[in-house]
Design a protein around this motif. Structure first.
Motif, PDB file in Angstrom:
ATOM      1  N   UNK A  65       0.807  -1.224   0.000  1.00 21.57           N
ATOM      2  CA  UNK A  65       0.000   0.000   0.000  1.00 21.57           C
ATOM      3  C   UNK A  65       0.837   1.270   0.000  1.00 21.57           C
ATOM      4  N   UNK A  66       2.153   1.136   0.076  1.00 24.11           N
ATOM      5  CA  UNK A  66       3.015   2.312   0.034  1.00 24.11           C
ATOM      6  C   UNK A  66       4.440   1.908  -0.333  1.00 24.11           C
ATOM      7  N   UNK A  67       5.166   2.879  -0.889  1.00 30.46           N
ATOM      8  CA  UNK A  67       6.580   2.676  -1.209  1.00 30.46           C
ATOM      9  C   UNK A  67       7.361   3.760  -0.471  1.00 30.46           C
TER      10      UNK A  67
ATOM     11  N   UNK B 133       2.244   0.349 -20.874  1.00 33.19           N
ATOM     12  CA  UNK B 133       2.092   1.678 -20.289  1.00 33.19           C
ATOM     13  C   UNK B 133       2.214   1.539 -18.772  1.00 33.19           C
ATOM     14  N   UNK B 134       3.185   2.249 -18.197  1.00 38.74           N
ATOM     15  CA  UNK B 134       3.456   2.172 -16.763  1.00 38.74           C
ATOM     16  C   UNK B 134       2.851   3.381 -16.070  1.00 38.74           C
ATOM     17  N   UNK B 135       2.062   3.129 -15.034  1.00 44.25           N
ATOM     18  CA  UNK B 135       1.457   4.194 -14.252  1.00 44.25           C
ATOM     19  C   UNK B 135       1.727   3.911 -12.775  1.00 44.25           C
ATOM     20  N   UNK B 136       2.600   4.706 -12.184  1.00 46.65           N
ATOM     21  CA  UNK B 136       2.945   4.520 -10.777  1.00 46.65           C
ATOM     22  C   UNK B 136       2.430   5.709  -9.978  1.00 46.65           C
ATOM     23  N   UNK B 137       2.260   5.535  -8.666  1.00 44.40           N
ATOM     24  CA  UNK B 137       1.634   6.595  -7.864  1.00 44.40           C
ATOM     25  C   UNK B 137       2.475   7.851  -7.755  1.00 44.40           C
TER      26      UNK B 137
ATOM     27  N   UNK C  17       2.687  11.673  -5.261  1.00 48.51           N
ATOM     28  CA  UNK C  17       2.225  12.364  -4.060  1.00 48.51           C
ATOM     29  C   UNK C  17       1.299  13.510  -4.432  1.00 48.51           C
ATOM     30  N   UNK C  18       1.674  14.274  -5.436  1.00 48.33           N
ATOM     31  CA  UNK C  18       0.890  15.434  -5.859  1.00 48.33           C
ATOM     32  C   UNK C  18       0.254  15.168  -7.219  1.00 48.33           C
ATOM     33  N   UNK C  19      -1.073  15.055  -7.241  1.00 47.89           N
ATOM     34  CA  UNK C  19      -1.778  14.893  -8.500  1.00 47.89           C
ATOM     35  C   UNK C  19      -1.525  13.539  -9.137  1.00 47.89           C
ATOM     36  N   UNK C  20      -1.680  13.500 -10.459  1.00 50.70           N
ATOM     37  CA  UNK C  20      -1.526  12.264 -11.217  1.00 50.70           C
ATOM     38  C   UNK C  20      -0.202  12.298 -11.968  1.00 50.70           C
ATOM     39  N   UNK C  21       0.581  11.261 -11.825  1.00 45.75           N
ATOM     40  CA  UNK C  21       1.864  11.178 -12.526  1.00 45.75           C
ATOM     41  C   UNK C  21       1.633  10.847 -14.000  1.00 45.75           C
ATOM     42  N   UNK C  22       2.408  11.473 -14.878  1.00 41.05           N
ATOM     43  CA  UNK C  22       2.302  11.158 -16.305  1.00 41.05           C
ATOM     44  C   UNK C  22       2.695   9.701 -16.541  1.00 41.05           C
ATOM     45  N   UNK C  23       1.900   8.961 -17.308  1.00 47.25           N
ATOM     46  CA  UNK C  23       2.280   7.570 -17.614  1.00 47.25           C
ATOM     47  C   UNK C  23       3.510   7.535 -18.506  1.00 47.25           C
TER      48      UNK C  23
END
Length: 203
Positions: free
Chosen positions: A150-152, A177-181, A183-189
């Motif tokens: 649940x966290x890295x 397509x890689x989508x990782x979490x 902290x702020x907003x949505x990370x670009x895939x």
């Protein structure tokens, strides 16, 4: 006599008119202004932006130091999935995500960190259902999906396993397509190309 005077006057007027036009040319029009400013001014170049696509062998990298790499891409037996037809293949992807940032990354449970696409048009693959194994050794060897927690933590690493169905005749053209979490907003895939070069067959 009068006709000669008239003729002479007309000739003088013609000569004076010709002389004026050659001595007083019309001023040239001002050059039209340009949007680039003075001549010789360099136009500003395009602003640099982080890459969002690259070879699968190189992995993915984001500006905050987070990286992701496919450590395994495997075609596993169809019997490991539920009701998989012979025309389809199960492709299992193992993704290592390293948190090189200085902040803890939260992970949404059962989220999808790697999405498999096939063909030149990058069509999304079909989901596959795996079996639940009670034996830990079987679960580790044959599991088709594994959550990486649940966290890295900052400086930490998490491993995720995703599996999807691909038409057998499209195994030579794979993209992830890689989508990782974030902290702020949505990370670009990040799109990993040439994934088929990493594909191994598991028996």
């Amino acid at each position: 006599m009068r006709s000669r005077l008239v003729t002479a006057a007309v000739a003088v007027a013609v000569l004076l008119s010709a002389g004026c036009s050659s001595e007083d040319p019309m001023p040239a029009p001002d050059p039209a202004p340009t949007s680039s400013g003075a001549v010789g001014d360099a136009m500003p170049g395009p602003s640099s932006s982080p890459a969002t696509e690259g070879p699968a062998a190189d992995g993915a990298r984001w500006p905050d130091g987070v990286t992701a790499r496919l450590v395994a891409v495997e075609r596993v037996p169809n019997s490991w999935g539920v009701d998989v037809p012979p025309s389809m293949a199960i492709v299992r992807m193992t993704l290592d995500v390293v948190n090189g940032s200085d902040m803890l990354l939260p992970v949404v449970p059962q989220s999808k960190e790697a999405t498999l696409l096939y063909g030149p048009n990058r069509q999304e693959c079909e989901p596959v259902t795996g079996y639940a194994y009670k034996d830990p050794a079987e679960r580790k060897r044959m599991a088709l999906d594994i959550d990486g927690g649940t966290q890295i933590p900052a400086g930490g690493m998490a491993q995720f396993v995703e599996s999807e169905l691909v038409p057998v005749d499209q195994l030579g053209s794979l993209t992830v397509v890689v989508e990782v979490p974030s902290v702020d907003g949505i990370r670009d895939p990040f799109t990993l190309t040439g994934v088929e070069t990493l594909l191994k067959t598991v028996k």
